[in-house]
Scaffold this active site. Structure first.
Site, PDB file in Angstrom:
ATOM      1  N   HIS A 266       1.451  -1.033  -0.309  1.00  0.00           N
ATOM      2  CA  HIS A 266       0.468  -0.323  -0.237  1.00  0.00           C
ATOM      3  C   HIS A 266       1.018   1.238   0.255  1.00  0.00           C
ATOM      4  O   HIS A 266       1.390   1.174  -0.696  1.00  0.00           O
ATOM      5  CB  HIS A 266      -0.745   0.146   1.053  1.00  0.00           C
ATOM      6  N   HIS A 307      -2.323  -2.651  -9.985  1.00  0.00           N
ATOM      7  CA  HIS A 307      -3.280  -1.855  -8.557  1.00  0.00           C
ATOM      8  C   HIS A 307      -4.216  -2.286  -8.887  1.00  0.00           C
ATOM      9  O   HIS A 307      -5.139  -3.211  -9.823  1.00  0.00           O
ATOM     10  CB  HIS A 307      -3.531  -0.699  -9.316  1.00  0.00           C
ATOM     11  N   ASP A 364       2.212   5.007  -6.590  1.00  0.00           N
ATOM     12  CA  ASP A 364       4.129   5.503  -5.616  1.00  0.00           C
ATOM     13  C   ASP A 364       5.187   5.560  -6.273  1.00  0.00           C
ATOM     14  O   ASP A 364       6.720   5.310  -6.525  1.00  0.00           O
ATOM     15  CB  ASP A 364       3.790   3.877  -4.959  1.00  0.00           C
TER      16      ASP A 364
END
Ligand code: SDX
Length: 426
Positions: A266, A307, A364
């Site tokens: 995460h 994802h 990210d």
């Protein structure tokens, strides 16, 4: 949206009509709340990939089209035109503020930025090399010990003030954690600065010289906070809701969200991406890294890729990728890891393994390269994510408090343990 208004499930002799709930946008939902009562059956959905846990009006994601809306506004428009404090107001209140509403909101946030002086000694209890996420989670959870005037969850004003305090104090607590581990004196928030400039001042101002705040750095950080502000029912937001569903106070609920965010699957991915890029080290090692990521016998994954919802480009990743080139250019930073990242992205997006699984760069993948250029220490990257995500967490917590469907979260299981047996030990 389908034309379905119910589905019928047949279980042996029984059949049960289940209503279909219609969203404003996105997938219809089968309401299974009476399934067990009518059929005795549970459903099984590890990771809740096909399960709506609540109704929410805050954020909408279309994973196939790569769409992200905050209260209906497309993320690229907010990124281009809004500010983090305006987006925070939008997520909490549902509408964009007038200029008067925004200045009142910013004034209120500004005047709740200080942390209780006792928290400085609280931080002294950590080792000098404590991870700042451990310190942030602990200090946020401790806020309920200081602010007893916001613990009556039946009082809407107390709920609202707790949300304001969390948005206001997150940067102060984050910077304090960094300063403690860096062995530098903790800096008090300056009310004459904007939200992001205040954070930069608390992070980087040292007694020995004045800090020159860069507008390029402040603008880049404000944009990164906007992009991280909310993301529907992701793991950390779902954690805030689950803890909030027990009636736990907002500080405890958000502290739980911080700990969920920490995981490398995460929010911890941004820190893991930079470490992975550094391990790959050079574009010539990219092919080997891609092969390792495909090897089922190797736990190695491409951090910053893939994802649960996006099966297209993460719209935030697109914005951050463009921003990376702009910010590094404006700051005159030449980071060899950027070339490694671009080669890695290029190789993965041409590889069948990633294409078949619709694995694209996520939020990210590039953010760590920008944080590095902004001189944020690597171990503070997920803390940055937490600052950005705080408005989303508090918006969902507030929404849940007034949701008539809200109940304590209590999933069931498929029991695979031993049948009942007697205790026969002598
Ligand atoms: C965030 O939910 C949110 O909205 C989160 C977030 C937010 O804003 O809150 O967007 C922020 O957390 C972004 C994600 C950051 N994490 C990473 O970058 C870590 C690397 N990514 C993976 O761990 C993974 O992609 C997840 C955790 C993000 C998603 O996991 P899923 O949905 O459970 O997908 P999966 O593990 O079932 O993967 C499907 C397939 C598998 O292969 P097969 O079993 O089909 O053969 O894809 C493979 C996986 O092995 N796979 C990867 C991969 N990600 C998935 N293979 C190599 N490298 C990867 N990164």
């Amino acid at each position: 949206m389908s034309e379905l208004d119910q589905v019928t499930l047949t279980a042996g002799e029984k059949s049960v009509a289940l209503p279909v709930l219609k969203p404003t946008l996105g997938n219809d939902c089968v309401d299974i709340s009476k399934l067990t009562k009518e059929t005795g059956l549970f459903t099984y959905d590890p990771g809740f990939g096909a399960t709506a846990s609540c109704k929410s009006a805050i954020t909408y994601i279309d994973g196939d089209k790569g769409v992200l809306l905050y209260r209906g506004y497309p993320i690229d428009q907010l990124a281009a035109k809004s500010s983090f404090t305006e987006v925070s107001y939008l997520l909490m209140n549902g509408e964009l503020p007038s200029s008067d509403e925004l200045s009142k909101f910013e004034h209120e946030v500004t005047h709740h930025t200080m942390m209780h002086e006792s928290l400085k000694s609280f931080l002294q209890g950590f080792r000098h090399d404590a991870h700042p996420m451990a310190m942030l989670a602990a200090s946020v959870a401790s806020l309920s010990a200081f602010y007893h005037d916001t613990l009556d969850l039946n009082d809407p004003e107390q709920r609202r003030l707790a949300a304001i305090r969390l948005i206001a104090k997150m940067p102060t607590l984050a910077a304090a954690a960094h300063r403690y581990t860096a062995g530098q004196p903790i800096r008090y928030p300056r009310n004459n600065l904007s939200y992001v400039e205040r954070f930069l001042h608390m992070m980087f101002e040292v007694p020995s010289e004045d800090l020159e705040l860069s507008p390029v750095v402040a603008k880049a950080m404000d944009l990164l906070f906007i992009l991280h502000a909310d993301h529907e029912q992701n793991a950390s937001t779902s954690t805030v809701r689950l803890v909030g569903s027990t009636g736990a106070n907002p500080y405890a609920s958000v502290a739980a969200g911080i700990t969920a965010l920490w995981g490398p699957a995460h929010g911890g991915a941004n820190e893991a991406v930079l470490k992975q890029l550094a391990e790959i080290g050079d574009a010539k090692n990219v092919a080997k890294a891609v092969e390792r990521a495909k090897d089922k016998n190797d736990p190695f994954r491409l951090m910053g890729f893939g994802h649960r919802v996006y099966k297209n480009f993460d719209p935030r990743a697109k914005i951050i990728r463009e921003m990376t080139h702009k910010v590094l250019g404006e700051l005159g930073v030449n980071d060899p890891l950027l070339e490694v990242a671009m080669k890695l992205e290029e190789a993965a997006l041409q590889d069948d393994y990633f294409v078949e699984r619709k694995l694209y760069p996520n939020v990210d993948f590039y953010s760590g390269i920008i944080y590095k250029a902004l001189k944020i220490p690597t171990e503070m990257f997920t803390v940055m994510f937490a600052i950005g995500r705080t408005p989303g967490w508090v918006a969902h917590w507030l929404e849940q408090q007034v949701d008539p469907d809200a109940r304590i979260g209590r999933p069931r299981q498929i029991y695979t343990g031993s049948p009942s047996r007697d205790y026969t030990k002598g």
